[in-house]
Design a protein around this motif. Structure first.
Motif, short mmCIF file in Angstrom:
data_model
loop_
_atom_site.label_atom_id
_atom_site.label_comp_id
_atom_site.label_asym_id
_atom_site.label_seq_id
_atom_site.Cartn_x
_atom_site.Cartn_y
_atom_site.Cartn_z
N HIS A 110 24.66 24.35 28.50
CA HIS A 110 26.22 24.97 28.71
C HIS A 110 27.09 23.96 27.85
CE1 HIS A 110 24.56 28.45 31.05
NE2 HIS A 110 23.79 27.24 31.80
N ARG A 111 27.12 24.27 26.60
CA ARG A 111 28.14 23.49 25.94
C ARG A 111 28.52 24.13 24.39
NH1 ARG A 111 25.64 21.20 22.03
NH2 ARG A 111 23.35 20.42 21.79
N ASP A 131 24.62 32.68 25.84
CA ASP A 131 26.01 32.23 25.31
C ASP A 131 26.08 31.49 23.93
OD1 ASP A 131 28.69 30.99 25.13
OD2 ASP A 131 28.69 30.09 27.10
N MET A 132 26.43 31.89 23.11
CA MET A 132 26.40 31.33 21.74
C MET A 132 27.70 30.95 21.22
SD MET A 132 23.29 31.96 20.93
CE MET A 132 22.88 31.99 19.32
N ASN A 133 28.44 30.32 22.06
CA ASN A 133 29.76 29.63 22.00
C ASN A 133 29.46 28.27 20.84
OD1 ASN A 133 32.53 29.42 21.67
ND2 ASN A 133 32.58 28.29 23.58
N ALA A 134 30.56 28.13 19.88
CA ALA A 134 30.55 26.92 19.09
C ALA A 134 31.86 26.38 18.90
CB ALA A 134 29.70 27.32 17.91
N THR A 135 31.83 25.28 18.26
CA THR A 135 33.24 24.71 18.06
C THR A 135 33.48 24.22 16.70
OG1 THR A 135 34.68 22.90 18.67
CG2 THR A 135 32.19 22.33 18.71
N GLY A 136 34.76 24.64 16.18
CA GLY A 136 35.21 24.51 14.76
C GLY A 136 36.20 23.22 14.78
N ASP A 161 36.97 30.59 20.68
CA ASP A 161 35.58 30.72 21.29
C ASP A 161 34.76 32.14 21.07
OD1 ASP A 161 35.92 28.48 23.00
OD2 ASP A 161 37.08 29.55 24.70
N SER A 162 33.58 31.99 21.49
CA SER A 162 32.73 33.31 21.11
C SER A 162 33.19 34.50 21.95
CB SER A 162 31.11 32.97 21.15
OG SER A 162 30.93 32.60 22.59
N LEU A 163 32.77 35.71 21.54
CA LEU A 163 33.08 36.92 22.41
C LEU A 163 31.87 37.61 22.55
CD1 LEU A 163 36.16 38.30 20.49
CD2 LEU A 163 36.05 37.40 22.72
N TRP A 164 31.70 38.38 23.92
CA TRP A 164 30.62 39.31 24.02
C TRP A 164 31.19 40.64 23.19
CZ3 TRP A 164 26.30 37.63 26.33
CH2 TRP A 164 26.28 36.77 27.19
#
Length: 345
Positions: free
Chosen positions: A140-141, A305-310, A253-256
């Motif tokens: 969860h990151r 959850d496919m969130n990532a950071t730029g 952040d990612s979106l559904w």
């Protein structure tokens, strides 16, 4: 006009054309590769749609990733290379040899030609698929540039090809790159304005919603505007801090997909009248995947959850992407403007 010439591979591609636009606006001379010169007029027209009259500052050369012919001519006299061309086999029968080997060999072909031509730096267009796939127990990151896809897990051939071809590029630089430098860009779903009928797979997600697909699957996705991806390529091309680094391209952040549908309904007015409000249950997607091969790739993504950071690109390069909602709306507006949506019966 700058004296420096940049080679952009795969000039018919969506990201490549926006990179050409960004480079021409910055005053560079650009050379691009196509598999047939019969596509030149089409490319020039799409660049014009993007607001740029290329004229003599843009030249074309025939080169195919599957063969050596043309690549040394393409790279000759270029200071930089933006390499985004990648094989995209079609049909249900396409197997690993159709996806992986051409991608790996294509990257190495371009890197060898760049090294032989004395190119300063290559910026490789990789993908989020080289970062996010196959992780059995996602933490969860947010994903970041230290992550690599786990090819022992459940991965699509596309993701495998992107992972192995990017690794092959870094290995080449380490072992035999000489003075050649490399940076990599790993975009999430690339949206923003289409320039014609040839647009990204990610814009197809927007088109399907606008065309009234039955509902939104429980799929999570990051988004970034193609214009910002192009800007990041140009930053990575020249910035000293980009040497030897990979950069994840995502805005916020990612979106559904249900959130994407809501953005379209709120921002696109009557044009979004067919955008679904329903969220499709996972069991229905799994059932559909038994009969529809195009749905099978969605099943492993359900609920993840496919969130990532730029953050790295912002911090090191000063990259400032547009808000994700603006990128999504820009894609939808371009589909309306170019007449690419299904007509209402």
């Amino acid at each position: 006009m700058r004296d420096e010439r940049v080679l952009v591979t795969g000039g018919t591609g969506f990201i490549a054309q926006h990179c050409i636009i960004a480079l021409l606006r910055d005053g560079y001379q650009v050379r691009t590769t196509v598999r047939s010169l019969s596509r030149e007029a089409e490319v020039r027209q799409q660049l014009k749609t993007g607001g740029v009259e290329a004229g003599e500052r843009l030249s074309f050369v025939v080169a195919d990733l599957a063969a050596d012919d043309g690549w040394h001519e393409a790279a000759a006299g270029c200071t930089y290379v933006l390499h985004g061309a990648s094989p995209t086999p079609t049909g249900d029968k396409a197997g690993e040899d159709d996806w992986v080997r051409p991608a790996v060999e294509g990257n190495l072909r371009v890197l060898r030609a760049a090294r032989a031509a004395g190119v300063r730096r290559v910026v490789l267009t990789s993908a989020f698929g080289a970062i996010c796939a196959g992780h059995r127990k996602p933490e969860h990151r947010p994903f970041d540039e230290t992550d690599w896809s786990d090819l022992t897990g459940d991965v699509w051939l596309y993701q495998k090809s992107k992972t192995l071809s990017e690794r092959a590029a870094w290995n080449f630089i380490d072992r035999e790159g000489g003075d050649l430098e490399l940076s990599a860009i790993n975009p999430v779903a690339v949206v923003g304005p289409a320039l014609g009928k040839d647009y990204s797979h990610s814009i197809r997600l927007i088109k399907n919603l606008m065309d009234g697909q039955p509902g939104s699957p429980k799929v999570n996705c990051g988004f970034v505007d193609v214009r910002d991806v192009a800007d990041l390529h140009v930053l990575a091309m020249t910035h000293p801090a980009a040497k030897g680094e990979r950069f994840l391209a995502i805005s916020g952040d990612s979106l559904w997909m249900a959130d994407v549908a809501r953005v379209l309904r709120e921002r696109m007015g009557a044009a979004a009248s067919k955008v679904p409000t329903r969220v499709l249950p996972n069991w229905l997607i799994r059932l559909g995947a038994l009969k529809d091969p195009t749905m099978r790739g969605v099943v492993p993504l359900l609920g993840l959850d496919m969130n990532a950071t730029g953050e790295k690109a912002r911090r090191l390069l000063g990259w400032t992407p547009r808000p994700r909602e603006e990128a999504i709306v820009a894609a939808a507006e371009s589909l309306v403007r170019l007449g690419l949506l299904k007509e209402t019966a």
